[in-house]
Write a protein that holds these residues in place. Structure first.
Motif, PDB file in Angstrom:
ATOM      1  N   LEU A  40      14.097 -60.228  13.118  1.00 40.27           N
ATOM      2  CA  LEU A  40      14.968 -61.399  13.017  1.00 40.27           C
ATOM      3  C   LEU A  40      16.419 -60.971  12.828  1.00 40.27           C
ATOM      4  O   LEU A  40      17.320 -61.489  13.495  1.00 40.27           O
ATOM      5  N   LEU A  41      16.656 -60.032  11.913  1.00 40.41           N
ATOM      6  CA  LEU A  41      18.024 -59.563  11.681  1.00 40.41           C
ATOM      7  C   LEU A  41      18.613 -58.907  12.931  1.00 40.41           C
ATOM      8  O   LEU A  41      19.801 -59.015  13.201  1.00 40.41           O
ATOM      9  N   GLN A  42      17.757 -58.257  13.710  1.00 38.88           N
ATOM     10  CA  GLN A  42      18.214 -57.676  14.966  1.00 38.88           C
ATOM     11  C   GLN A  42      18.636 -58.764  15.941  1.00 38.88           C
ATOM     12  O   GLN A  42      19.651 -58.639  16.631  1.00 38.88           O
ATOM     13  N   VAL A  43      17.842 -59.846  15.980  1.00 39.42           N
ATOM     14  CA  VAL A  43      18.167 -60.978  16.856  1.00 39.42           C
ATOM     15  C   VAL A  43      19.502 -61.592  16.453  1.00 39.42           C
ATOM     16  O   VAL A  43      20.361 -61.857  17.300  1.00 39.42           O
ATOM     17  N   LEU A  44      19.684 -61.801  15.162  1.00 39.38           N
ATOM     18  CA  LEU A  44      20.916 -62.422  14.677  1.00 39.38           C
ATOM     19  C   LEU A  44      22.128 -61.532  14.946  1.00 39.38           C
ATOM     20  O   LEU A  44      23.176 -62.009  15.400  1.00 39.38           O
ATOM     21  N   GLU A  45      21.984 -60.242  14.686  1.00 32.69           N
ATOM     22  CA  GLU A  45      23.090 -59.305  14.904  1.00 32.69           C
ATOM     23  C   GLU A  45      23.455 -59.230  16.383  1.00 32.69           C
ATOM     24  O   GLU A  45      24.638 -59.270  16.752  1.00 32.69           O
ATOM     25  N   SER A  47      22.799 -61.437  18.836  1.00 30.46           N
ATOM     26  CA  SER A  47      23.316 -62.696  19.366  1.00 30.46           C
ATOM     27  C   SER A  47      24.778 -62.899  18.951  1.00 30.46           C
ATOM     28  O   SER A  47      25.598 -63.365  19.741  1.00 30.46           O
ATOM     29  N   HIS A  48      25.113 -62.521  17.719  1.00 30.71           N
ATOM     30  CA  HIS A  48      26.495 -62.634  17.261  1.00 30.71           C
ATOM     31  C   HIS A  48      27.394 -61.653  18.027  1.00 30.71           C
ATOM     32  O   HIS A  48      28.513 -61.999  18.429  1.00 30.71           O
ATOM     33  N   ALA A  49      26.903 -60.459  18.238  1.00 32.54           N
ATOM     34  CA  ALA A  49      27.694 -59.436  18.928  1.00 32.54           C
ATOM     35  C   ALA A  49      27.951 -59.811  20.385  1.00 32.54           C
ATOM     36  O   ALA A  49      28.997 -59.481  20.954  1.00 32.54           O
ATOM     37  N   GLU A  50      27.000 -60.532  20.990  1.00 31.89           N
ATOM     38  CA  GLU A  50      27.115 -60.891  22.405  1.00 31.89           C
ATOM     39  C   GLU A  50      27.823 -62.218  22.620  1.00 31.89           C
ATOM     40  O   GLU A  50      27.925 -62.693  23.753  1.00 31.89           O
TER      41      GLU A  50
END
Length: 213
Positions: A40-45, A47-50
């Motif tokens: 989940l944290l990978q998804v959030l990081e 998505s924010h970065a992109e």
């Protein structure tokens, strides 16, 4: 307007089914799915970065490898602007209270229909709180009953807009909910107040000395 959605559930088939359901609405874009806190944290990081930051996280509450409240606390600590909607099979008042205290913006049971689920996501996406109509009475503090107003927060919103002479279609557009949901709220409002028409609502509000709810 479209909102970016992330999903958390320990069952991959549930995630895929839910993502397919959300894809039927132009309001939602699923930008990531996770089965545990790390992913989940990978998804959030990512998505924010992109540049397509998550607006709403929809998470289960009871999972073998992690708890929904842990997910909520972690996400709100690192991404305070992400609204969290709990989608759970439980209507346990204690669990609901824990989830809301942890920082969830809404709580919907898995018995909710598509319309109510979409309404809940849209509500939390724009900064409102949403509690499933089937569990709302359970989550209200029994020590602080609203004697003078028997309506729930959402019903009070709908009642105020009825008093403004908005149609059900206009109310649905204003509150980001479906026409059928507005009609359901209207029916419950009339039943709770012992009235049958909008004129009856006006008379009731004047009697109580309220212009709005």
């Amino acid at each position: 307007m479209s909102y970016n959605i992330a999903l958390v559930d320990d069952h991959r088939v549930v995630l895929e089914s839910f993502a397919n359901l959300l894809s039927t609405s132009a309001h939602f874009q699923v930008v990531g799915m996770a089965t545990d806190k790390r992913s989940l944290l990978q998804v959030l990081e990512q998505s924010h970065a992109e540049g397509h930051a998550v607006d709403v996280l929809v998470t289960d509450l009871l999972m073998p490898t992690l708890t929904g409240t842990d997910v909520i606390l972690t996400v709100k600590a690192q991404y305070p602007n992400v609204a969290v909607l709990v989608l759970s099979g439980s209507d346990d008042p204690a669990l609901i209270q824990q989830a809301m205290q942890a920082g969830a913006s809404g709580y919907v049971t898995k018995t909710a229909d598509k319309s109510e689920l979409f309404d809940a996501i849209l509500a939390v996406a724009v900064g409102r709180r949403y509690i499933d109509s089937r569990v709302f009475p359970l989550s209200r503090p029994v020590t602080n009953p609203v004697v003078d107003n028997p309506l729930s927060e959402r019903e009070a919103q709908v009642a105020s807009l009825i008093l403004e002479e908005l149609s059900s279609a206009q109310i649905a557009e204003r509150l980001f909910i479906s026409f059928n949901t507005v009609e359901t709220h209207r029916k419950r409002i009339y039943q709770k107040l012992g009235i049958t028409t909008a004129l009856g609502l006006l008379k009731y509000s004047l009697k109580k000395g309220k212009a709005t709810y």
